[in-house]
Design a protein around this motif. Structure first.
Motif, short mmCIF file in Angstrom:
data_model
loop_
_atom_site.label_atom_id
_atom_site.label_comp_id
_atom_site.label_asym_id
_atom_site.label_seq_id
_atom_site.Cartn_x
_atom_site.Cartn_y
_atom_site.Cartn_z
N LEU A 17 0.68 -1.12 -0.01
CA LEU A 17 0.11 -0.05 0.02
C LEU A 17 0.68 1.30 0.06
O LEU A 17 0.68 2.41 -1.00
CB LEU A 17 -0.79 0.23 1.41
CG LEU A 17 -2.11 1.37 1.11
CD1 LEU A 17 -2.91 1.30 -0.41
CD2 LEU A 17 -3.12 1.08 2.46
N ALA A 18 2.46 1.32 0.49
CA ALA A 18 2.70 2.43 0.75
C ALA A 18 3.71 2.52 -0.26
O ALA A 18 4.31 2.97 -0.92
CB ALA A 18 4.31 2.26 2.26
N GLU A 19 4.33 1.54 -1.37
CA GLU A 19 5.77 0.76 -2.46
C GLU A 19 4.17 1.34 -3.38
O GLU A 19 5.32 2.29 -4.58
CB GLU A 19 5.83 0.15 -2.03
CG GLU A 19 6.33 0.10 -1.14
CD GLU A 19 7.34 -1.57 -1.01
OE1 GLU A 19 8.04 -2.83 -2.15
OE2 GLU A 19 7.64 -2.34 0.58
N CYS A 20 3.03 0.96 -4.00
CA CYS A 20 2.65 1.49 -5.35
C CYS A 20 1.09 1.60 -4.91
O CYS A 20 0.21 0.65 -5.45
CB CYS A 20 3.42 0.10 -5.52
SG CYS A 20 2.61 -1.58 -4.94
N ALA A 21 1.29 2.18 -3.95
CA ALA A 21 -0.83 2.49 -3.89
C ALA A 21 -2.17 1.92 -5.19
O ALA A 21 -2.55 1.64 -5.21
CB ALA A 21 -1.01 3.31 -3.39
#
Length: 75
Positions: A56-60
């Motif tokens: 979720l933080a890396e490739c929302a």
């Protein structure tokens, strides 16, 4: 109750299930996601090749697109 089914009784999950996993995850091995995809009968495994544990933080946006695509196929 839901967590119990996922952790201890994944073979009882009957709904269409999207399993997402980052190939560079250093916390949960990719083999765990692959095994889960085998156990959950109506599942689809999507591996994000360049991401790790925090999808979720890396490739929302990529994750969002994958979920929307998965859900669109169910309707």
């Amino acid at each position: 109750q839901y967590v119990d089914a996922v952790v201890y009784r994944p073979h009882e999950i009957v709904s269409s299930t999207l399993i997402v996993h980052g190939a560079k995850d250093q916390i949960i091995a990719l083999s765990e996601a692959e095994q889960l995809a085998i156990i959950i009968k109506n599942s689809q495994l999507r591996i994000f090749a360049e991401e790790g544990h925090l999808l979720l933080a890396e490739c929302a946006q990529k994750l969002y697109n994958e979920v929307v695509s998965f859900l669109a196929k169910r309707t």
